[in-house]
Write an enzyme that holds these catalytic residues in place. Structure first.
Site, short mmCIF file in Angstrom:
data_model
loop_
_atom_site.label_atom_id
_atom_site.label_comp_id
_atom_site.label_asym_id
_atom_site.label_seq_id
_atom_site.Cartn_x
_atom_site.Cartn_y
_atom_site.Cartn_z
N ARG A 98 -11.21 2.53 -9.52
CA ARG A 98 -10.29 3.65 -9.66
C ARG A 98 -10.42 4.26 -11.06
O ARG A 98 -11.00 3.66 -11.96
CB ARG A 98 -8.85 3.18 -9.41
CG ARG A 98 -8.59 2.76 -7.98
CD ARG A 98 -7.13 2.48 -7.73
NE ARG A 98 -6.87 2.19 -6.33
CZ ARG A 98 -5.65 2.04 -5.81
NH1 ARG A 98 -4.58 2.18 -6.58
NH2 ARG A 98 -5.51 1.76 -4.53
N ARG A 116 1.56 -5.07 6.12
CA ARG A 116 0.92 -4.01 5.33
C ARG A 116 1.72 -2.73 5.45
O ARG A 116 1.99 -2.26 6.57
CB ARG A 116 -0.52 -3.77 5.77
CG ARG A 116 -1.16 -2.64 4.95
CD ARG A 116 -2.64 -2.53 5.13
NE ARG A 116 -3.18 -1.53 4.19
CZ ARG A 116 -4.41 -1.51 3.73
NH1 ARG A 116 -5.27 -2.46 4.11
NH2 ARG A 116 -4.81 -0.59 2.89
N GLU A 146 0.25 -13.62 11.97
CA GLU A 146 0.75 -12.48 12.75
C GLU A 146 0.71 -11.26 11.84
O GLU A 146 1.11 -11.33 10.67
CB GLU A 146 2.17 -12.74 13.23
CG GLU A 146 2.30 -13.92 14.19
CD GLU A 146 1.52 -13.70 15.48
OE1 GLU A 146 1.52 -12.55 15.98
OE2 GLU A 146 0.93 -14.66 15.99
N LEU A 173 11.20 -20.63 -4.16
CA LEU A 173 10.18 -19.73 -3.63
C LEU A 173 8.98 -19.74 -4.55
O LEU A 173 9.13 -19.72 -5.77
CB LEU A 173 10.74 -18.29 -3.54
CG LEU A 173 9.74 -17.17 -3.23
CD1 LEU A 173 9.26 -17.27 -1.79
CD2 LEU A 173 10.35 -15.81 -3.51
N ASP A 181 0.83 -1.20 0.00
CA ASP A 181 0.00 0.00 0.00
C ASP A 181 0.86 1.26 0.00
O ASP A 181 1.93 1.29 0.63
CB ASP A 181 -0.90 -0.01 1.24
CG ASP A 181 -2.01 1.01 1.16
OD1 ASP A 181 -2.31 1.49 0.05
OD2 ASP A 181 -2.58 1.35 2.21
N GLY A 182 0.38 2.29 -0.69
CA GLY A 182 1.01 3.59 -0.60
C GLY A 182 1.72 4.08 -1.84
O GLY A 182 2.34 5.15 -1.82
N ASN A 183 1.63 3.36 -2.96
CA ASN A 183 2.30 3.81 -4.18
C ASN A 183 1.79 5.18 -4.63
O ASN A 183 2.57 6.09 -4.93
CB ASN A 183 2.09 2.80 -5.31
CG ASN A 183 2.87 1.52 -5.10
OD1 ASN A 183 3.95 1.52 -4.52
ND2 ASN A 183 2.32 0.41 -5.57
N LEU A 217 -7.20 -5.30 6.72
CA LEU A 217 -6.86 -6.38 5.79
C LEU A 217 -7.35 -6.12 4.37
O LEU A 217 -6.85 -6.73 3.43
CB LEU A 217 -7.44 -7.71 6.29
CG LEU A 217 -6.86 -8.23 7.61
CD1 LEU A 217 -7.51 -9.55 7.98
CD2 LEU A 217 -5.35 -8.40 7.51
N ARG A 256 0.41 9.57 -10.00
CA ARG A 256 0.28 8.32 -9.26
C ARG A 256 0.89 7.14 -10.02
O ARG A 256 1.41 6.19 -9.42
CB ARG A 256 -1.20 8.04 -8.98
CG ARG A 256 -1.82 8.95 -7.93
CD ARG A 256 -3.31 8.69 -7.80
NE ARG A 256 -3.59 7.32 -7.40
CZ ARG A 256 -3.67 6.90 -6.14
NH1 ARG A 256 -3.47 7.76 -5.15
NH2 ARG A 256 -3.96 5.64 -5.86
N HIS A 300 3.42 3.75 -8.88
CA HIS A 300 3.28 2.31 -9.14
C HIS A 300 4.52 1.76 -9.84
O HIS A 300 4.94 0.63 -9.57
CB HIS A 300 2.03 2.06 -10.00
CG HIS A 300 0.75 2.42 -9.32
ND1 HIS A 300 0.38 1.87 -8.11
CD2 HIS A 300 -0.25 3.28 -9.66
CE1 HIS A 300 -0.80 2.36 -7.74
NE2 HIS A 300 -1.19 3.21 -8.67
#
Length: 239
Positions: free
Chosen positions: A59, A172, A191, A119, A8-10, A179, A21, A25
């Protein structure tokens, strides 16, 4: 270990700098690369990143189109790197609302990286946990409603392959404490670590700090903490 991140926060990162904006991103995509590499070095087995929620369709159309182009470029540019580093890609969420050409790119990326064992990198695109739960419940017959059966159906409706463990740690960024419809079933005992940094500023040191915070947590899964052993009482002997 399964780590999930709400990136979050881009947009806010860019706006605070007087930038578009979209540029936020783009910078955030570079952060993705750094954190994926850090996760692989840390021995994490599964990393799930919230890239585009189902609610993000609301958006501005220009921002949505930019995000989809950025996602397409990420898949095309990172597949070779993923193969080289043993990373398996999996895109979870709905696919019926994505451009058919993008869906083909997703499927190709998943096929090419399928042998990656270091991974599993899951990117959540057009993802809604609530919608996924509703769809999985509809597929689960009344007589077979076990948690395992439901989890299989949940994986099916979200294109989650291979099957992965529940989330151990959810991070986050961006300063929010919620969430946002992300992995609600899978985060039952996760957690939670909330970070004030915007995603473009989230670096390897911040990621390592979140992992250290996780290590300090005591996970009881509804039970009680293990009691320390009682001290031994040595009887006194009268002489």
């Amino acid at each position: 270990m399964h780590v999930a991140i709400i990136m979050d926060g881009n947009g806010r990162w860019a706006e605070r700098r007087g930038l578009n904006r979209t540029l936020g991103h783009q910078v955030g995509a570079r952060t993705v690369r750094r954190i994926v590499e850090a996760a692989a070095r840390s021995g994490i087995e599964v990393l799930t990143l919230y890239a585009f929620s189902s609610d993000n369709w609301s958006r501005p159309s220009t921002e949505v189109a930019s995000l989809m182009r950025l996602f397409r470029r990420y898949l095309q540019s990172e597949v070779a790197r993923c193969v080289e580093n043993g990373i398996r890609l999996n895109v979870i969420g709905r696919r019926d609302r994505l451009d058919p050409d993008l869906v083909r790119i997703i499927e190709q990326a998943e096929r090419v990286t399928a042998e990656g064992a270091r991974l599993t990198l899951r990117l959540a695109v057009d993802y809604s946990a609530r919608d996924a739960i509703v769809s999985a419940a509809a597929l689960t017959p009344v007589g077979h409603r076990s948690r395992d059966e439901f989890a299989k159906n949940l994986a099916a409706v979200t294109h989650s392959s291979p099957a992965v463990s529940l989330v151990d740690l959810l991070i986050r960024t961006g300063g929010e404490r919620r969430l946002s419809d992300f992995l609600l079933w899978e985060c039952a005992y996760a957690e939670l670590v909330f970070v004030d940094q915007y995603w473009p500023d989230f670096d390897e040191a911040a990621f390592a700090a979140a992992l250290r915070e996780f290590e300090r947590r005591e996970r009881r899964y509804g039970s009680v903490a293990a009691s320390p052993p009682a001290p031994q009482v040595v009887p006194l002997v009268n002489r």
